[in-house]
Write an enzyme that holds these catalytic residues in place. Structure first.
Site, short mmCIF file in Angstrom:
data_model
loop_
_atom_site.label_atom_id
_atom_site.label_comp_id
_atom_site.label_asym_id
_atom_site.label_seq_id
_atom_site.Cartn_x
_atom_site.Cartn_y
_atom_site.Cartn_z
N SER A 559 0.82 -1.20 0.00
CA SER A 559 0.00 0.00 0.00
C SER A 559 0.86 1.26 0.00
O SER A 559 1.75 1.41 -0.84
CB SER A 559 -0.96 -0.05 1.19
OG SER A 559 -2.01 0.86 1.04
N ASP A 645 -9.41 -2.88 -6.92
CA ASP A 645 -8.98 -2.20 -5.71
C ASP A 645 -9.41 -0.73 -5.78
O ASP A 645 -8.97 0.02 -6.66
CB ASP A 645 -7.45 -2.29 -5.59
CG ASP A 645 -6.94 -1.80 -4.25
OD1 ASP A 645 -7.65 -1.05 -3.57
OD2 ASP A 645 -5.80 -2.17 -3.89
N HIS A 690 -8.16 -4.83 -0.96
CA HIS A 690 -6.96 -4.01 -1.08
C HIS A 690 -5.70 -4.84 -0.85
O HIS A 690 -4.79 -4.82 -1.67
CB HIS A 690 -7.04 -2.86 -0.09
CG HIS A 690 -5.86 -1.95 -0.11
ND1 HIS A 690 -5.33 -1.45 -1.28
CD2 HIS A 690 -5.09 -1.44 0.89
CE1 HIS A 690 -4.29 -0.68 -1.00
NE2 HIS A 690 -4.13 -0.66 0.31
#
Length: 727
Positions: A559, A645, A690
């Site tokens: 991320s 996502d 995610h």
């Protein structure tokens, strides 16, 4: 076990835009007081049950999940001997994988949402929501309340459970691994349990009971990752469902928290730097809510309750770190807050738990864990330094006023139970078999000096009997955003790597939260380059102190951690041999200029506003991974991305990969024949989640990639994985 009310800060840390899942199904707010889905997590040794054996094997996953991989080696010449060694390594990998799929094995099982209420424990068993008598919770004697298959979802799991005060109803939030969408079901508890209602896209939810003994469910509704609406619903003969509150500012989100004593339901309205809390009387939930303190830019505060007093954890005043204050519940405004307890410098408040006569603070100070027990009758403070191997807390809510249980863990050691007993004033640890990792590995805490002289903490793991560490492979972890700590929960694959001779290094750079709020402030907005300088200093310090070398060094992140990793690959690629990224944030500038994306407005406090502020725009251009790609030699990179996502759009990752390939090919052309090009792999997985931390397919692909790129024999590592992972 998790009660109807979560631990104080854990419940509030909910909507981290580019973070995703940590510690299984979990979630967070911008300061990592806890993780994103507030389940209790425990690990226990067990054997495969029939339900687990019904899960798809790795080969089935490979056949059924249409991932798409793209590699720069599809376009660039590779020396023949490397092809041969790659083929041999592939054969070894396939043989071991086959063995893993067919052999019985011991593993660590992760238990998801589990709630103890009254004399029952509520949890998921197979595909069902069930309950059993507390004393029979580990047996197969349970009552099925709801079959999740009725929702017709693909491999659903229970993310959170809340039981109504008098146990007439139970509510559960259901999710799937490949999506962030959720459904909240309400089951009426009777001789024949029946689903009373279901609500889509519920974020947080809590029960209270009104003056007429009627159960009222408050819940927040999430749309496009934004959570602005609060609803309340009743069931049975007096069924209703109404919107109760709407937040108008799109940069804020809303989360519900029920105080430990169930006296107040709090509506928490917050963004990355500011919060506002309203109180709903748990005895009169239909009365108008009471505002504690109107939002003040830069002021964060969170509220607990005990004996008609509010305990407020806030950063108001100097220094701008968290401190504990209190005030009477009927005079909640900020001018009435009295300072109760202050933290030491460089201290991160991980969580707070309130008991009848004590307040317990879970702290991280100078990269070590502490528990402070405050006696509320005499204001005494007992500070307990926890074992040096411990890197993280796992909170265990408990209604017993005499004990405060919790777990400690590290990336290579499964959680271990501890209990503080108030009567004895002592901390007791779980007895039994001592994990052999305590004798076979070492944990070191070192510091690196950044360019501006700041000391940057690092946590390092390696085998005790390792010789000549300079020749051992090194895997560096980094995050450095949102004031969040690096994830240091137990991961079986990390333990396997240490057992196989790897050195693991966790770099706690600025932008994270390991040293408190200022540590975050010094690594966001126009100070984001501090985090990059810290990461560079950490890796150079590791190499300088004899931990591995550039040709054996890999860097990993997920991320928002991808920002620093991508920036380092542009600025100092010679420090690394390989990189693995998952759902990485790589195109900061274009993403933050697109206000149609669901999280851009929430992110302005972290990255800046390049659309309206030229200073922010020019600063982002200096470090944005996508903007700074150039023809040069890069480390090999493996990227796992998810097709739908919403937090890190796939478009930015694909654009980054395409531009990187072009730069590598241009550099290869200029360098001439014989150039060994790096391997760039983009593995696009289906689904809208995610980060899927427990994907065995992802884990094995990343480990395989690292071993190939560093030229290591992978046979033993996959043999050892079978001890821990359920394939």
């Amino acid at each position: 076990m998790q009660q109807k009310s979560k631990l104080f800060l854990q419940a509030l840390k909910y909507s981290i835009p580019r973070l995703g899942k940590c510690m299984q199904k979990q979630h967070l707010n911008h300061y990592n007081f806890a993780d994103h889905y507030y389940n209790r997590i425990k690990l226990k040794k067990c054997h495969l049950t029939k339900c687990l054996q019904d899960k798809p094997t790795i080969s089935e996953l490979a056949r059924n999940i249409p991932s798409r991989s793209f590699s720069c080696k599809d376009f660039l010449p590779i020396q023949q001997e490397n092809k041969d060694s790659l083929s041999e390594n592939m054969d070894a990998f396939e043989k071991v994988r086959t063995k893993l799929e067919t052999q019985p094995q011991e593993e660590y099982e992760i238990i998801n949402a589990e709630v103890k209420h009254g004399g029952f424990v509520y949890y998921q068993e197979g595909c069902c929501l069930v309950r059993s008598k507390d004393e029979e919770a580990d047996n197969d004697n349970y009552e099925v309340l709801f079959n999740l298959e009725e929702l017709k979802l693909d491999q659903p799991f229970i993310d959170c459970i809340r039981v109504a005060p008098d146990e007439k109803y139970v509510a559960a939030k259901i999710r799937t691994e490949d999506s962030e969408a959720s459904t909240c079901i309400v089951v009426k508890l009777s001789d024949q349990p029946v689903m009373e209602a279901s609500f889509p896209n519920v974020s947080s939810f809590e029960w209270v009971k009104d003056e007429e003994e009627e159960d009222v469910l408050f819940y927040t509704f999430q749309r496009n990752l934004r959570c602005h609406d609060v609803y309340r619903a009743t069931f049975g003969d007096n069924k209703r469902n109404e919107r109760f509150y709407t937040e108008k500012d799109p940069s804020y989100f809303v989360f519900l928290y029920l105080t430990k004593d169930s006296r107040f339901l709090t509506i928490n309205i917050m963004n990355k730097t500011t919060s506002e809390v309203w109180l709903i009387d748990g005895l009169s939930p239909w009365d108008p809510p009471v505002l504690i303190q109107k939002r003040i830019h830069g002021v964060l505060y969170y509220v607990e309750h005990r004996d008609d007093e509010l305990y407020i954890l806030t950063n108001v005043g100097e220094p701008t770190e968290f401190k504990l204050m209190r005030t009477a519940a009927d005079t909640p405004a900020i001018m009435n807050w009295d300072l109760f307890f202050t933290m030491k410098r460089n201290t991160k408040v991980v969580d707070l738990d309130m008991f009848k006569d004590h307040c317990v603070l879970f702290l991280k100070h100078s990269n070590l864990l502490y528990v402070n027990v405050i006696g509320l009758a005499d204001d005494s403070v007992r500070s307990l330094k926890l074992p040096p191997w411990a890197c993280g807390f796992i909170m265990d809510t408990n209604s017993d006023p005499k004990n405060c249980p919790f777990q400690l863990c590290s990336p290579i050691r499964p959680p271990k139970y501890y209990t503080y007993k108030f009567a004895e004033g002592k901390l007791f640890e779980e007895t039994g078999h001592e994990d052999p990792i305590t004798k076979t590995s070492r944990v070191l805490r070192l510091e690196a000096k950044s360019k501006d002289g700041k000391s940057v903490p690092m946590t390092i793991f390696h085998k005790t009997d390792s010789e000549d560490l300079q020749k051992k492979p090194l895997l560096v972890h980094v995050y450095g955003a949102y004031g969040m700590d690096l994830k240091m929960n137990f991961r079986p694959e990390r333990r396997v790597l240490v057992d196989d001779g790897w050195i693991l290094a966790y770099c706690h750079v600025r932008g994270g939260g390991e040293l408190g709020l200022q540590w975050h402030a010094d690594g966001r907005l126009t100070k984001k380059l501090n985090g990059l300088a810290d990461l560079e200093a950490c890796i150079k310090t590791l190499h300088g102190q004899g931990f591995s070398q550039p040709s054996l060094t890999a860097l990993t992140a997920f991320s928002a951690g991808g920002v620093l990793v991508g920036a380092l690959c542009n600025s100092n690629p010679e420090l690394l041999r390989a990189v693995t990224l998952e759902a990485p944030f790589l195109d900061v500038l274009n993403t933050m200029m697109d206000t149609t994306l669901p999280l851009t407005l929430e992110e302005l406090e972290e990255w800046g506003n390049p659309s309206s502020d030229e200073k922010h725009k020019n600063y982002i251009k200096r470090y944005c991974p996508y903007q700074n790609i150039k023809p040069q030699h890069y480390p090999s990179i493996h990227i796992t991305a998810y097709e739908n996502d919403e937090r890190v759009p796939l478009k930015g990752i694909v654009s980054y990969t395409d531009k990187l390939k072009e730069a590598i090919m241009e550099h290869a052309k200029d360098t001439g024949e014989g150039y060994q090009a790096p391997n760039v792999v983009l593995d696009i997985q289906p689904g809208g989640n995610h980060v899927i931390e427990d994907s065995h397919k992802k884990i094995t692909a990343q480990i395989k990639f690292l071993y190939e790129e560093l030229g290591l024999d992978s046979t033993s590592v996959f043999e050892n994985l079978k001890k821990y992972l359920k394939f």
